[in-house]
Scaffold this motif. Sequence first.
Motif, mmCIF file in Angstrom:
data_model
loop_
_atom_site.group_PDB
_atom_site.id
_atom_site.type_symbol
_atom_site.label_atom_id
_atom_site.label_comp_id
_atom_site.label_asym_id
_atom_site.label_seq_id
_atom_site.Cartn_x
_atom_site.Cartn_y
_atom_site.Cartn_z
ATOM 1 N N LYS A 62 -33.800 -43.868 -4.716
ATOM 2 C CA LYS A 62 -32.553 -43.477 -5.375
ATOM 3 C C LYS A 62 -31.796 -42.448 -4.538
ATOM 4 N N ARG A 63 -32.527 -41.485 -3.980
ATOM 5 C CA ARG A 63 -31.872 -40.469 -3.151
ATOM 6 C C ARG A 63 -31.316 -41.086 -1.866
ATOM 7 N N ILE A 64 -32.066 -42.004 -1.269
ATOM 8 C CA ILE A 64 -31.571 -42.695 -0.073
ATOM 9 C C ILE A 64 -30.299 -43.473 -0.408
ATOM 10 N N MET A 65 -30.303 -44.153 -1.554
ATOM 11 C CA MET A 65 -29.111 -44.890 -1.985
ATOM 12 C C MET A 65 -27.926 -43.940 -2.163
ATOM 13 N N TRP B 1 -34.863 -45.057 -17.405
ATOM 14 C CA TRP B 1 -34.352 -45.069 -16.045
ATOM 15 C C TRP B 1 -35.113 -46.038 -15.153
ATOM 16 N N SER B 2 -34.368 -46.715 -14.298
ATOM 17 C CA SER B 2 -34.912 -47.554 -13.236
ATOM 18 C C SER B 2 -33.808 -47.755 -12.207
ATOM 19 N N CYS C 216 -28.113 -49.655 -10.719
ATOM 20 C CA CYS C 216 -27.243 -50.668 -10.101
ATOM 21 C C CYS C 216 -26.309 -51.292 -11.136
ATOM 22 N N ARG C 217 -26.827 -51.575 -12.320
ATOM 23 C CA ARG C 217 -25.993 -52.158 -13.380
ATOM 24 C C ARG C 217 -24.887 -51.196 -13.788
#
Length: 550
Positions: free
Chosen positions: A356-359, A528-529, A534-535
Amino acid sequence: MPFAAHSLLPHLSNHTVKEQTTPMVPRRFFWFLDLAVLAVAFGLAYLLVPNLQPLFALNGLFHTHWAVRLLTPALWDGILPPAFDMVWILATMALATLPVLMLGGLCAPLPQQSRTRIVVGSWLAALVGVSLIALVLFALKNPDWSRLFIFSFSVLAALGFSIYRLTLRHYFMLRRNAGVYAKNLLLIGDLSAVSWLERHFTDVSTTEYRLLGYLASVGVDSRYEGQSRDARNGALHAAEMRHPASAILTATREAPDQVKLETPHLPCFGKSTDLGDLLIHRPIHEVIAVAPSDHSGWIEQVVQDCDYLGVLLRIVPAPLLAGRRTLQTLYPFAALNLPAVVLAPPHLDSDALFVKRIMDIVASGLALILLSPIFLAVAIAIKVTTPNLPIFYRWRVVGQQGVEFTGYKFTTMVANADQLKTTLENRNEMSGPVFKIQDDPRITPLGRFLRKFSLNELPQLWSVFKGDMSLVGPRPAFRHELDRYEFWHKRKLSIRPGITCLWQIRGRNKISVFDDWVRMDLEYIDNWSLWLDCRILVRTLWVVVAGTGS
């Protein structure tokens, strides 16, 4: 670097301490990095070998009989086949090296690995890989492949594995030794337990933890907080002497009937019942609570507060802190060496959180670059239409674990918007601590357009890139709003705040009840996921394009 508990930031402020992170690269991410190294090594070898081949030819710089026999097949004409026909070498190397690197411990946290281990493990993995390739060639009975290519590929792979791990290790070690990754630690227990833990941490050489202070498990009135050590400990001493359970911590083998009561040097933040509010207003990463032998009820409340706000809790049974015994205690957590029951929040040190952090970094970085023309256009428009206003509005808000940070938005309101707010309180359409009205007269004409299409939010991408915020998460709170939150509202601050969340795609301006807003944030936290993120991002893009903001 030992603890030195008596000097550990007694006046630590959540206004200045940033959120700490653990220097850990998830194992799955190591696989991606290792595959990338193999791919780069394969490409470099493919480009270099045709230029290296003449060096081993007759009159070449490295021409020797054994080198020619070892590195060059007799039938090879010096021209490599198409790269696609050689992909099997890359695949074979990957199948061999990745398991060796994992089993050799080279996918563990880098600060825990020695330089020797990294170098030896990297070259061993490459050796296993080249051995497997040689075995495949022997089985196929095909000696015509360029051994110089295979040798070069293996050497470059080993160098790549070593160099990137050593570089990351050096970076993490520098930051860890500087205390960047130190986790703020709060102690809870009676005076004897806290004093014992304070002495224990003084003997533990680690930079992973920073003692902030403690909460007393006995009924100490919060008016003692901030008083002198003698006055505070005098009150605590009188209260604790009514709780003989602490005697087990301080009685000695020579005089078991005597209790030597010591007082801690750490600052006292109140009593255990103050934990919930303290976790919100100070950046605390872990809590250690010493469970008394008399099964006092306060420990249950500590568990509930840490569970609700997502803070790791270590419960140490008081009898295990007593003196020497024949039975040995096993310590699964080497950094602390404490016999503790550990209750960890969901996704703690999760690979998904790392992704998530990389994204966030990649997406916000690309967005800042690609949208820079829009940034420039909006900045010019603000200065042309309202030359007396600054381009950016700086808002001081509270993020994860109560850490304050400065965020940025494009200016959309008049200069005296905060002063005018008091005159508009009676028009507030949002119940609770948040202020929101339709057709706010403080908004400039350009600001109304920017808000309609959420363009005023774009500078928050910088906060995402820095790590203060995430793309998806609950809205950060102003300090004056947080002071009016009910306790269950404050769970919003257990994760990193974001630019958008469920409330943004489920009505946004139609939500007028603050409790409903919070419930959606808590729904996001509980479910959370990465897929949910993304959604939400995809649906947010539609909301922005539709222009439903105000």
